[in-house]
Design a protein around this motif. Structure first.
Motif, mmCIF file in Angstrom:
data_model
loop_
_atom_site.group_PDB
_atom_site.id
_atom_site.type_symbol
_atom_site.label_atom_id
_atom_site.label_comp_id
_atom_site.label_asym_id
_atom_site.label_seq_id
_atom_site.Cartn_x
_atom_site.Cartn_y
_atom_site.Cartn_z
ATOM 1 N N ASN A 201 -97.653 -62.486 54.273
ATOM 2 C CA ASN A 201 -96.262 -62.058 54.207
ATOM 3 C C ASN A 201 -95.892 -61.714 52.768
ATOM 4 N N ASN A 202 -95.448 -60.474 52.545
ATOM 5 C CA ASN A 202 -94.976 -60.032 51.228
ATOM 6 C C ASN A 202 -95.994 -60.327 50.122
ATOM 7 N N PHE A 203 -97.228 -59.845 50.294
ATOM 8 C CA PHE A 203 -98.261 -60.146 49.301
ATOM 9 C C PHE A 203 -98.181 -59.238 48.080
ATOM 10 N N PHE A 204 -97.496 -58.094 48.192
ATOM 11 C CA PHE A 204 -97.320 -57.209 47.043
ATOM 12 C C PHE A 204 -95.898 -56.673 47.052
ATOM 13 N N LEU A 205 -95.205 -56.810 45.909
ATOM 14 C CA LEU A 205 -93.798 -56.435 45.827
ATOM 15 C C LEU A 205 -93.579 -55.441 44.695
ATOM 16 N N ILE A 206 -92.688 -54.490 44.932
ATOM 17 C CA ILE A 206 -92.209 -53.586 43.888
ATOM 18 C C ILE A 206 -90.719 -53.857 43.730
ATOM 19 N N LYS A 207 -90.322 -54.269 42.509
ATOM 20 C CA LYS A 207 -88.939 -54.674 42.283
ATOM 21 C C LYS A 207 -88.292 -53.858 41.174
ATOM 22 N N LYS A 208 -86.967 -53.819 41.221
ATOM 23 C CA LYS A 208 -86.170 -53.306 40.115
ATOM 24 C C LYS A 208 -85.661 -54.516 39.347
ATOM 25 N N LYS A 210 -83.584 -55.155 36.755
ATOM 26 C CA LYS A 210 -82.202 -55.408 36.327
ATOM 27 C C LYS A 210 -81.420 -56.205 37.354
ATOM 28 N N LEU A 211 -81.541 -55.834 38.604
ATOM 29 C CA LEU A 211 -80.785 -56.505 39.663
ATOM 30 C C LEU A 211 -81.659 -57.443 40.478
ATOM 31 N N ASN A 212 -82.921 -57.617 40.045
ATOM 32 C CA ASN A 212 -83.891 -58.385 40.826
ATOM 33 C C ASN A 212 -83.929 -57.890 42.269
ATOM 34 N N LEU A 288 -94.085 -55.142 39.168
ATOM 35 C CA LEU A 288 -95.092 -55.217 40.224
ATOM 36 C C LEU A 288 -95.544 -56.662 40.352
ATOM 37 N N SER A 289 -95.619 -57.170 41.586
ATOM 38 C CA SER A 289 -95.940 -58.587 41.779
ATOM 39 C C SER A 289 -96.938 -58.778 42.909
ATOM 40 N N PHE A 290 -97.948 -59.616 42.640
ATOM 41 C CA PHE A 290 -98.812 -60.151 43.686
ATOM 42 C C PHE A 290 -98.340 -61.578 43.946
ATOM 43 N N VAL A 291 -98.014 -61.875 45.197
ATOM 44 C CA VAL A 291 -97.402 -63.163 45.529
ATOM 45 C C VAL A 291 -98.050 -63.716 46.794
#
Length: 552
Positions: A201-208, A210-212, A288-291
């Motif tokens: 579940n949600n193993f790779f995320l692309i975030k902005k 400033k606003l998380n 970019l996040s690996f979670v």
């Protein structure tokens, strides 16, 4: 290592048959294969089906496999657990999988999935989708057979080129933040290999940042297909099966179009998703996040981030190598995760920050291989001069020069030990044969892990004619200008080029006709770094290469 590509028939016939006492009717079938799996390791093939009418206690599906594929088991999920399905072994590699419709509560017009686990001992490609055919149409009511996105699974022999891989267990994470606060006008290219378990579940995320704000999330759903939520700016999507215990090559291209970023996602060279990321103008707004928040781990290998100006095809062709050169692009960040202490805490580079938490490491079995040696054969008046150099010297043990005459088999003519020197140039002189004999040369590189890889072959039609003479450049070493001297003995079309140590063409000095006589070509290395370079002269019947050193 040159992997022998064996085209195997994994499943050649799929047949749905009715139970003798019922009339269950299936109207949908989809079979998907994983991407890359090591030889001898068990991997799962997905079968998704739907019945538009249930009238039996059992659904039986018959398959036929090749002799090279070893059947392990079949499973179906029930109450969040995988349960063994009965398998009936028939003649000539036939087998049947049975599904109890009451036990698994099979309902009409609902999708269900089961897995067939197999393993293959030899490297090769298996299971082309156009080989999956329905041989009989009993009880099939307008069956829709959907070909999988990936046409074949590639089974490979593991090499020790990649030593370690990053392993994310429960509550592990790696976050990458960019520092660039200028408006981004280029192409940001991210590539990595991933080996996953089911239901991530949600193993790779692309975030902005400033606003998380999470822009895109990547998950593996209960069918182990990539799951991406629907976004308002979505342009394109395609289903893709990740597979259990398999490696998949993922790349993301962020390109600027107008005021929007466009994010294109590909898996194993197949474009699967594209969307607009509105109101994202600078790289320092991107994370970019690996979670991993689940109980099952997954692995990441060979992560690269580029300011990319080359074709994506270049990255795809080099996905199996630890490193490669893209002459128009700039590496922002790269790691093979071989240093097990490097990412245990936060680190900072010129262009990004990396924040890590509870990372672990494991021995890598990713499909990463050593590069083939670079080979050049120079034709002389009485001999062929064979010149080669290794591209990944740390993995090489020996080199074998092999030669084939006319249409004959390759035979060893010389062997030498690899040296622990990245700049080492290897030579061998082979006697010229009869005028009518065509010789083929190649270099076999034997690696420390007992794997092997071959250089591209070079074809030489032997001629007792010297078309030109190539002198050593002067001065040598030089800074930054030197002269290259070519004495043309036969007027013809000639090509004069300069290459760097990894084979990139850094200068084209001549491309056209040359008359008999002495010709001088100036080479200016003022924009190039110090190092070893090669200059090559080619004619219709010969080519010669010499080494020169730029010393600033």
């Amino acid at each position: 290592m040159q992997r022998i590509l064996l085209y195997l028939l994994f499943f050649t016939n799929i047949l749905f048959i009715k139970n003798l006492q019922g009339q269950t009717s299936l109207d949908y079938l989809r079979l998907d294969l994983p991407g890359f799996v090591p030889a001898g390791k068990i991997f799962s093939t997905s079968v998704v089906f739907r019945a538009n009418k249930i009238a039996d206690d059992k659904i039986e599906i018959k398959f036929k496999k090749s002799f090279t594929v070893n059947l392990k088991a079949a499973y179906m999920q029930k109450d969040k657990k995988l349960n063994l399905l009965p398998i009936k072994i028939g003649k000539e590699q036939d087998f049947a999988v049975s599904i109890d419709t009451k036990r698994y509560k099979i309902l009409e017009n609902e999708f269900y999935q089961f897995f067939i686990e197999v393993y293959v001992h030899k490297a090769g490609k298996i299971g082309k989708s156009d080989l999956f055919t329905i041989t009989e149409a009993k009880n099939l009511n307008n069956l829709s057979y959907k070909k999988e996105v990936l046409e074949e699974t590639e089974v490979y022999e593991n090499q020790s080129v990649a030593e370690k891989t990053l392993k994310l267990n429960q509550n592990s994470s790696m976050r990458i933040n960019f520092k660039d606060n200028q408006s981004f006008t280029g192409n940001l290219f991210v590539e990595f290999w991933i080996n996953n378990s089911n239901n991530l579940n949600n193993f790779f995320l692309i975030k902005k940042t400033k606003l998380n704000d999470t822009l895109i999330t990547f998950s593996a759903n209960k069918f182990n297909f990539i799951s991406i939520p629907v976004l308002s700016g979505e342009i394109y999507r395609k289903d893709y099966y990740l597979g259990k215990n398999s490696w998949n090559y993922v790349n993301l291209l962020f390109s600027k179009k107008g005021i929007d970023f466009i994010c294109d996602v590909s898996v194993n060279s197949e474009r699967i998703y594209s969307t607009k990321l509105s109101n994202l103008t600078k790289l320092n707004e991107l994370e970019l996040s690996f979670v991993n928040k689940g109980k099952k781990s997954f692995k990441i290998e060979r992560l690269k981030i580029w300011d990319f100006k080359n074709s994506i095809d270049l990255a795809d062709k080099n996905k199996h190598f630890l490193s490669y050169d893209a002459d128009s692009s700039i590496i922002i960040f790269q790691t093979n995760f071989d240093n097990t202490t490097e990412y245990n805490s936060s680190i900072e580079t010129n262009r990004l920050n990396i924040f890590s938490k509870k990372l672990a490491y494991a021995k890598s079995d990713a499909p990463l291989f050593s590069k083939a040696p670079k080979l050049v054969v120079n034709i002389g008046s009485a001999y062929n001069s064979i010149v080669w150099y290794v591209q990944e010297y740390s993995v090489a043990k020996e080199f074998v020069v092999e030669r084939a005459l006319n249409n004959g088999k390759y035979k060893e003519i010389f062997r030498t030990t690899a040296e622990d020197d990245p700049l080492k140039i290897y030579y061998y002189t082979d006697e010229i044969l009869d005028d009518n004999v065509v010789a083929y040369y190649r270099i076999k590189q034997l690696n420390l892990d007992k794997s092997k890889i071959y250089s591209p072959e070079v074809k030489i039609g032997n001629q007792n004619v010297t078309e030109f003479k190539l002198s050593q450049n002067y001065p040598n070493p030089f800074n930054p200008i030197t002269s290259i001297y070519v004495e043309v003995l036969n007027s013809a079309e000639y090509h004069v080029n300069v290459y760097d140590l990894v084979g990139n063409n850094v200068a084209k000095l001549h491309n056209g006709f040359l008359q008999k006589g002495m010709h001088t070509f100036k080479f200016d290395g003022s924009t190039l770094p110090s190092g070893i370079y090669f200059y090559e002269v080619k004619s219709p019947k010969a080519n010669k290469v010499k080494k020169m050193i730029l010393a600033k």
